[in-house]
Design an enzyme around this catalytic site. Sequence first.
Site, PDB file in Angstrom:
ATOM      1  CG  ASN A  67      -0.254  -0.266   2.512  1.00 26.61           C
ATOM      2  OD1 ASN A  67       0.487  -1.233   2.647  1.00 26.61           O
ATOM      3  ND2 ASN A  67      -0.475   0.577   3.488  1.00 26.61           N
ATOM      4  CG  HIS A  68       3.168   2.542   2.853  1.00 26.51           C
ATOM      5  ND1 HIS A  68       2.255   3.557   3.063  1.00 26.51           N
ATOM      6  CD2 HIS A  68       3.190   1.810   4.002  1.00 26.51           C
ATOM      7  CE1 HIS A  68       1.747   3.450   4.286  1.00 26.51           C
ATOM      8  NE2 HIS A  68       2.290   2.395   4.866  1.00 26.51           N
ATOM      9  CG  HIS A 181      -0.152  -4.576   5.540  1.00 24.59           C
ATOM     10  ND1 HIS A 181       0.245  -3.292   5.224  1.00 24.59           N
ATOM     11  CD2 HIS A 181      -1.269  -4.431   6.324  1.00 24.59           C
ATOM     12  CE1 HIS A 181      -0.614  -2.415   5.764  1.00 24.59           C
ATOM     13  NE2 HIS A 181      -1.522  -3.083   6.429  1.00 24.59           N
TER      14      HIS A 181
END
Length: 267
Positions: A67-68, A181
Amino acid sequence: MNILYLGDVMAEPGLRIVEQQLRTLRTEHSVDVVIAQAENLSGGKGTLPPDFARLRAAGVDFCTGGNHSFHHEEIFPALNDPSQPIIRPANYPAGTPGLGYKYLETPKGKVLVVSLLGKIVGKDADKPVDNPLHVIDAILQTEKATPRVATIVNFHGDFSSEKRIIGAYLDGRVTAVVGDHWHVPTADADVLPRGTAHQTDVGMCGSLDSSLGVTYASLIPRWRDGKITRNELEISGRMQLNAVLITVDETTGLATHVQSIRKSFQP
Ligand SMILES: [Fe+2]
Ligand SMILES: [Fe+2]
């Protein structure tokens, strides 16, 4: 062949521990290929090209994303280039920069590496991602005819149920489904009944005396008092390296053995 997957390499402490330990690990376990999660590499969010180069120089062959992945746009050209060994999750909608899967050439044959993002990931729950199960089905169909010795699927997600289900869904169809994650490893590394290695979460590389790499001092006021605080990276204290080692039968493309690797280091 032996494939080592390193969980989220978290900022400078994570980079340093990989630089210090990876050569030994490679030799100790006769590792052919090293894959690492690089979404937290630069300052805890995103991946800058010089840090990507350092990870490569430390012995990492390929980087997955999460997600980053888009935090630093300097990495977009590498994400777009099929010859650069770094990807972002494949199930972002069409038009998103970068590629979600690429091949890695190894002396033993091609390895396909795919990243997928869970449908709900922390504060990014409102980001529109396509259904990861539909997307992996489409990728495996598209790449059906390409000869390869292994297919590694990285599943970057929050929900343990979703991370277990993707393992079962792909059992017998890919070499491994490696979750990350969380930055905290799970104790369920296993070869599933049809030959796919699976671990719900590999954990992280970086600070151990921290919450996922962030100082307790910057987070306790948030959880206790509801204050809005900035994440401060923990750079002191004990360090950790978490990885999973997958042994592959190149004739079937399935896993014959899986081993979780957890190491901690005194300051
Ligand atoms: Fe992460
Ligand atoms: Fe993440």
